[in-house]
Motif scaffolding. Structure first.
Motif, short mmCIF file in Angstrom:
data_model
loop_
_atom_site.label_atom_id
_atom_site.label_comp_id
_atom_site.label_asym_id
_atom_site.label_seq_id
_atom_site.Cartn_x
_atom_site.Cartn_y
_atom_site.Cartn_z
N ILE A 32 0.76 -1.26 0.02
CA ILE A 32 -0.14 -0.05 -0.04
C ILE A 32 0.86 1.24 0.06
CG2 ILE A 32 -1.61 1.27 1.50
CD1 ILE A 32 -3.05 -1.32 2.21
N SER A 161 -6.87 2.15 -1.72
CA SER A 161 -5.96 0.99 -1.87
C SER A 161 -6.63 -0.22 -2.66
CB SER A 161 -5.06 0.60 -0.61
OG SER A 161 -6.24 0.35 0.38
N TRP A 232 -3.67 2.33 5.61
CA TRP A 232 -4.29 1.44 4.86
C TRP A 232 -5.04 1.97 3.63
CZ3 TRP A 232 -6.53 -2.62 8.69
CH2 TRP A 232 -5.55 -3.13 9.48
#
Lengths: 329, 128
Positions: A32, A161, A232
């Motif tokens: 990521i 992501s 994330w």
């Protein structure tokens, strides 16, 4: 059309990454950080999967329910072109729900389970749709200013992501640019029209402003800790940052039309470059999102009617050899 | 009809909804199986994968694909393929493709002959 994912501050589940394999987690985070997308077959932490399902599912439900307040005005749209445009917009929103349900189901929750959670009230959807579109001008304000908010949110999230969600959002943003122009056109028509038309659009704006301020969710100071979700790239911007960006883009456009926003404290602090405003009623926000708004019951009842009345048709056309496969992407 | 729910939308008022009544949950396959959708913009171009639809059969899948993926721009052709018919590589095997870039002998740009031709021509000129 969608604001920010509503995360219940009292929900203790899924706040932890305990028990995750540290090696896999490190690889996942490195991917990521490098700007790579996560695809459905990749390893991912439980919390990532859970939050994405919740977020994409809420987004899908918002598209479905968001079609209702606007759909109300299709039969009474002023003029044939506006009627065609509004039908296309509402159909777009329902299509966006399909795209989003498809993205969510790659994470392992079936579409049936998501719809069940919507119609029983277990899943949330964007709170603004629990308010009524009382006049045609309300539908114009929704199409311009609520869709504008949705685009701010969706553009940010399309840089996230999770591959399937990003792909769905890119298509959605592309389609929604017409919604924004269409809504703006309608508002401009009223705002530059007769005194009665101006009054109508001003009333609608005054009605919708608190909901617009609610749209991006509670302020960061009382929001749930979202650091790990930001890391994330599940959540791309804080609620307040999105609200600031939105105010920066749209308040000048509203003022351009000589319309008044019902907040005497709303102004841009030239020193900080930030907008200052009166906080909307966050208690009302909580109350409405938990079921006690002017339209919650009707919205869900309409959804249940549609599911139930269409059921025999779906059963009749379902092939005998039907067999579900989770989509790849 | 005294307790009839009055909506802003006359169609919803006429439906005479019971706001409290729950329904049976959706069963498995209520929303059908999935089809992968491939979209061709213009004749002569490749079909490109654009997403999926849920449909009970291929004909309905084409209909939904048109409504879902041909709403803007131009389209000349659509394919739908049952998702269950797709076989894919695994992402964790992604490194099986990693050596392609190392195989420089497949790259036309790595074949350089002009300097050798030039040198050859110069040698020939000296001989004569």
């Amino acid at each position: 059309m969608y604001g920010n994912a509503y995360i219940d501050p009292n929900d203790q589940r899924g706040k932890t990454i305990e028990g995750e394999d540290p090696v896999l987690l490190a690889e996942f985070e490195a991917r990521i950080l490098a700007g790579e997308k996560i695809e459905p077959q990749d390893w991912m932490p439980q919390l990532y999967r859970k939050q994405l399902i919740r977020m994409i599912e809420q987004h899908a439900h918002s598209e479905i329910i968001g079609a209702l307040p606007e759909g109300t005005w299709i039969t009474r749209a002023p003029g044939f072109r506006r009627k065609l445009a509004l039908m296309a917009k509402v159909q777009d929103e329902v299509g966006h729900a399909q795209l989003l349900y498809s993205a969510a189901e790659t994470l392992g929750k079936s579409r049936e389970a998501m719809i069940n959670d919507l119609i029983t009230g277990k899943s949330k959807y964007s709170n603004v749709f629990n308010y009524p579109a009382i006049t045609w001008a309300d539908s114009a304000i929704i199409a311009w200013l609520i869709d504008a908010g949705a685009i701010v949110n969706q553009l940010a999230n399309s840089k996230g992501s999770y591959g399937p969600y990003c792909r769905a959002l890119e298509r959605i943003c592309y389609e929604e640019s017409f919604h924004l122009k269409y809504g703006h056109d309608n508002v401009v028509h009223l705002a530059t029209g007769t005194p009665k038309q101006r009054e109508m659009v001003q009333d609608a704006l005054t009605r919708w402003w608190p909901a617009i301020m609610h749209f991006f969710g509670p302020p960061d100071t009382i929001s749930v800790h979202t650091e790990v979700l930001m890391k994330w790239k599940v959540k791309m911007m804080s609620n307040d940052d999105m609200r600031q960006q939105y105010l920066d883009m749209y308040v000048p456009k509203i003022w351009d039309l000589g319309l008044v926003l019902p907040d005497p404290n709303l102004h841009k602090n030239e020193e900080t470059g930030k907008w200052e405003y009166t906080e909307p009623d966050w208690e009302e926000f909580k109350r409405v999102i938990n079921g006690d708004g002017p339209c919650n019951a009707e919205r869900l009842a309409v959804r249940r009617m549609a599911e139930e009345k269409g059921r025999w048709v779906r059963r009749a056309i379902l092939g005998e050899k039907a067999n579900y496969t989770v989509p790849f992407a | 009809m005294e307790n009839m729910h009055k909506s802003l939308d006359p169609r919803i008022t006429r439906a005479n909804l019971d706001l409290e009544e729950q329904i049976d949950p959706l069963n498995e396959l209520d929303q059908f199986q999935t089809y992968e959708v491939f979209h061709q913009k213009k004749r002569g171009q490749q079909h490109v994968h654009v997403g999926i639809v849920h449909a009970p059969n291929a004909d309905m899948a084409l209909l939904y694909a048109k409504e879902q993926y041909a709403r803007r721009g131009v389209t000349s052709n659509l394919w739908v393929v049952p998702s269950s018919c797709v076989t894919a590589t695994e992402y964790f095997d992604e490194d099986i493709f990693a050596t392609t870039a190392e195989k420089i002998y497949r790259d036309p740009a790595t074949y350089k002959v002009m300097d050798r031709i030039q040198a050859f021509k110069e040698r020939q000129a000296q001989k004569s």
